[in-house]
Design an enzyme around this catalytic site. Sequence first.
Site, PDB file in Angstrom:
ATOM      1  N   LYS A 102       0.855  -1.176   0.097  1.00  7.55           N
ATOM      2  CA  LYS A 102      -0.051   0.063  -0.170  1.00  7.55           C
ATOM      3  C   LYS A 102       0.800   1.170   0.048  1.00  7.55           C
ATOM      4  O   LYS A 102       1.955   1.303   0.302  1.00  7.55           O
ATOM      5  CB  LYS A 102      -0.820   0.031   1.158  1.00  7.55           C
ATOM      6  CG  LYS A 102      -2.157   0.914   1.091  1.00  7.55           C
ATOM      7  CD  LYS A 102      -3.234   0.211   0.480  1.00  7.55           C
ATOM      8  CE  LYS A 102      -4.495   1.148   0.382  1.00  7.55           C
ATOM      9  NZ  LYS A 102      -5.536   0.339   0.017  1.00  7.55           N
TER      10      LYS A 102
HETATM   11  P1  NAD Z   1     -13.142   7.805  -2.419  1.00 10.45           P
HETATM   12  O1  NAD Z   1     -12.137   8.769  -2.437  1.00 10.45           O
HETATM   13  O2  NAD Z   1     -13.769   7.504  -3.688  1.00 10.45           O
HETATM   14  O3  NAD Z   1     -14.319   8.038  -1.584  1.00 10.45           O
HETATM   15  C1  NAD Z   1     -14.160   8.436  -0.059  1.00 10.45           C
HETATM   16  C2  NAD Z   1     -15.442   9.149   0.546  1.00 10.45           C
HETATM   17  O4  NAD Z   1     -15.276   9.373   1.871  1.00 10.45           O
HETATM   18  C3  NAD Z   1     -15.732  10.617  -0.055  1.00 10.45           C
HETATM   19  O5  NAD Z   1     -17.107  10.318  -0.271  1.00 10.45           O
HETATM   20  C4  NAD Z   1     -15.345  11.362   0.867  1.00 10.45           C
HETATM   21  O6  NAD Z   1     -16.171  12.835   0.798  1.00 10.45           O
HETATM   22  C5  NAD Z   1     -15.736  10.407   2.230  1.00 10.45           C
HETATM   23  N1  NAD Z   1     -14.999  10.811   3.190  1.00 10.45           N
HETATM   24  C6  NAD Z   1     -13.610  11.504   3.757  1.00 10.45           C
HETATM   25  N2  NAD Z   1     -13.580  11.905   4.975  1.00 10.45           N
HETATM   26  C7  NAD Z   1     -14.639  11.368   5.254  1.00 10.45           C
HETATM   27  C8  NAD Z   1     -15.214  11.874   6.759  1.00 10.45           C
HETATM   28  N3  NAD Z   1     -14.425  12.213   7.739  1.00 10.45           N
HETATM   29  N4  NAD Z   1     -16.562  11.575   7.171  1.00 10.45           N
HETATM   30  C9  NAD Z   1     -17.493  10.901   6.231  1.00 10.45           C
HETATM   31  N5  NAD Z   1     -16.942  10.703   4.864  1.00 10.45           N
HETATM   32  C10 NAD Z   1     -15.582  11.097   4.809  1.00 10.45           C
HETATM   33  O7  NAD Z   1     -12.166   6.550  -1.890  1.00 10.45           O
HETATM   34  P2  NAD Z   1     -12.806   5.014  -1.836  1.00 10.45           P
HETATM   35  O8  NAD Z   1     -11.986   4.362  -3.168  1.00 10.45           O
HETATM   36  O9  NAD Z   1     -14.423   4.909  -2.132  1.00 10.45           O
HETATM   37  O10 NAD Z   1     -12.579   4.255  -0.565  1.00 10.45           O
HETATM   38  C11 NAD Z   1     -13.324   4.307   0.733  1.00 10.45           C
HETATM   39  C12 NAD Z   1     -12.708   3.141   1.567  1.00 10.45           C
HETATM   40  O11 NAD Z   1     -12.674   1.942   0.839  1.00 10.45           O
HETATM   41  C13 NAD Z   1     -11.173   3.531   1.928  1.00 10.45           C
HETATM   42  O12 NAD Z   1     -11.195   2.956   3.536  1.00 10.45           O
HETATM   43  C14 NAD Z   1     -10.570   2.565   1.282  1.00 10.45           C
HETATM   44  O13 NAD Z   1      -9.252   2.122   1.513  1.00 10.45           O
HETATM   45  C15 NAD Z   1     -11.492   1.461   0.973  1.00 10.45           C
HETATM   46  N6  NAD Z   1     -11.357   0.665  -0.260  1.00 10.45           N
HETATM   47  C16 NAD Z   1     -11.477   1.067  -1.627  1.00 10.45           C
HETATM   48  C17 NAD Z   1     -11.296   0.307  -2.552  1.00 10.45           C
HETATM   49  C18 NAD Z   1     -11.456   0.610  -3.870  1.00 10.45           C
HETATM   50  O14 NAD Z   1     -11.329  -0.244  -4.968  1.00 10.45           O
HETATM   51  N7  NAD Z   1     -11.452   1.935  -4.026  1.00 10.45           N
HETATM   52  C19 NAD Z   1     -10.907  -1.307  -2.452  1.00 10.45           C
HETATM   53  C20 NAD Z   1     -10.910  -1.700  -1.024  1.00 10.45           C
HETATM   54  C21 NAD Z   1     -11.291  -0.911   0.088  1.00 10.45           C
END
Ligand code: NAD
Length: 409
Positions: A102
Site C-alpha cells: 500500500k
Molecule cells: P473515495 O476517495 O472514492 O471516497 C471516499 C469518500 O469518503 C468520499 O465520499 C469522501 O467525501 C468521504 N470521506 C472522507 N472523509 C470523510 C469523513 N471524515 N467522514 C465521512 N466521509 C468522509 O475512496 P474509496 O475508493 O471509495 O475508498 C473508501 C474506503 O474503501 C477506503 O477505506 C478505502 O481504503 C477502501 N477501499 C477502497 C477500494 C477501492 O477499490 N476503491 C477497495 C478496497 C477498499
Amino acid sequence: MQAFEATNFYFDEAAGLMDITGNMRTMMINPDRELRVEVVIEMDNGEIGNFVGYRVQHDQSRGPFKGGLRFHPHVDQDEARALASLMTWKTAVVDVPYGGGKGGMNCDPSKLSKQELERLTRKFVEKIHDFIGPHKDIPAPDVGTDGQVMAWIMNEYSKYHGFEPAVVTGKPVELHGSAGREAATGYGVAIITRETLAKLKMHVAGTTFAIQGYGNVGSFTARFLHAQGGKIIAVTDAQGGIIHKEGIDIAELDKYVAAHKTVAGFPGGNSITNEELLVTPVDVLIPAALGGVFNAENALQVQAKVVVEAANGPTWPDADAVFKSRGIVVVPDILVNAGGVLVSYFEWVQNLQHFRWPLEQIQREQETKMVDSFKSVYELAQRKNCSLRTAAFMLAIKRVGRARVLAGI
Ligand code: NAD
C-alpha cells in the site's frame, strides 16, 4: 494505539488460536520493505510544492505486492504500513496470487489542479518505478485516486520500462482497464452484505442501511443494495450528509452528486452529521470512508445489528470488543472490500493475456469467489466459535504461512 498496531492486534487474536511461533509472528507482521520519497513539484502559481510519498511492501509469499495508492492529507508511514498488512491478509482471504502492499501521498487532491495532480503522480512514479512492476508490486486506486491517476502511472512507468499495462490496475476501460473494476468493491460489499443477512434470516429488500462515505465504494454499494430493494436511509461524505427515513432515491442522489460533488444539501432528505449517521437507528451500518471511525465510546451508541466494514480499518480494537459484547455482528474489511483486489486480479490477468473478458464473466467470477470466501470464513467462525474477523485472519494467516514455509524461509 496507531493503525498498524490495531491491525497487529487482530492478527494476534487469530494467531493466538493457531500454532504460530514468536519468530514466525515477527516474520509475518513486519513489512518486507518501506519506501519514503520526497516528491517536489512546481505548483501552478510558480511556487514549490513539497509532498511525501510512501510505498510499503508488506509480504510477497503468495505473489507480487498488491495494493492501492491513497492521496489524502492524513497519509503517513504508519497508515501505509497498516493498510499494506491488511492487503496481505485480504489477498489471502479471497485466495488471489498476490502479497500485500500500500502507499500514498500526503496531499489534498481537492486542492490541486488537474495539472498539479498529474505532475505529482508522475514525479512519484519517477521516484518508485524501479520498485513496482507487473511481477513486483502493482498499485491500484484508493481514497483520492482514480482511473485517471492509474492511467498517468501506467504512462509514466512505460517511459522507463516499455509497454506494461499490468503495472497498475483500476485503469480506465479505454486504456487497458477491466470491465467491472470501477464498481467491483461496491459490488462485492453488496454480495457480502446479502450473504451475511441471509445467515441472519434477513433480506436486502426492506432492510435499512446507513453508509458513511459516498465515493467509489460507498456510492456503488448504495446503488447495488438499492437495486435489490434495500432502503438506504442515510449517507454522508466529508462535506456533510443526509437522512431520509423512507429511503433515499439513489438515482436522484447520483445526479445531485454529479453536479455538486457532495451529498450535502441534497433536497431529498434532511441534513445529518457524520457522528449522527454512526448512531442512527438502522439495520446495517456501512463505513465506506476512512479508517479509525469506531471507538469504544461511539460503539456503545451504535444501534445497527450489523456493521459491514467497506472501508479499511474502520474499527479500533476497543470498539470491536464493545460490538462483540453487544452482539453486533461485524463483517471484517479483509473480506467485505476484497472485491476490488479480486477484479484488479482479473484486470492484471487480462493485461498479461492481452485478452479482454466480458462484464458478465467478471461479475460471475467475482460473485462465485466472494460467496466461496464468505462461506469459508463463516464456517470457520462457527467451528472455532470466534468472530468473523478472527476467522478471516486465521484463514489468511494459514495460507500465507503455508506459502512461506513451502517456498523455504
Ligand atoms: P473515495 O476517495 O472514492 O471516497 C471516499 C469518500 O469518503 C468520499 O465520499 C469522501 O467525501 C468521504 N470521506 C472522507 N472523509 C470523510 C469523513 N471524515 N467522514 C465521512 N466521509 C468522509 O475512496 P474509496 O475508493 O471509495 O475508498 C473508501 C474506503 O474503501 C477506503 O477505506 C478505502 O481504503 C477502501 N477501499 C477502497 C477500494 C477501492 O477499490 N476503491 C477497495 C478496497 C477498499
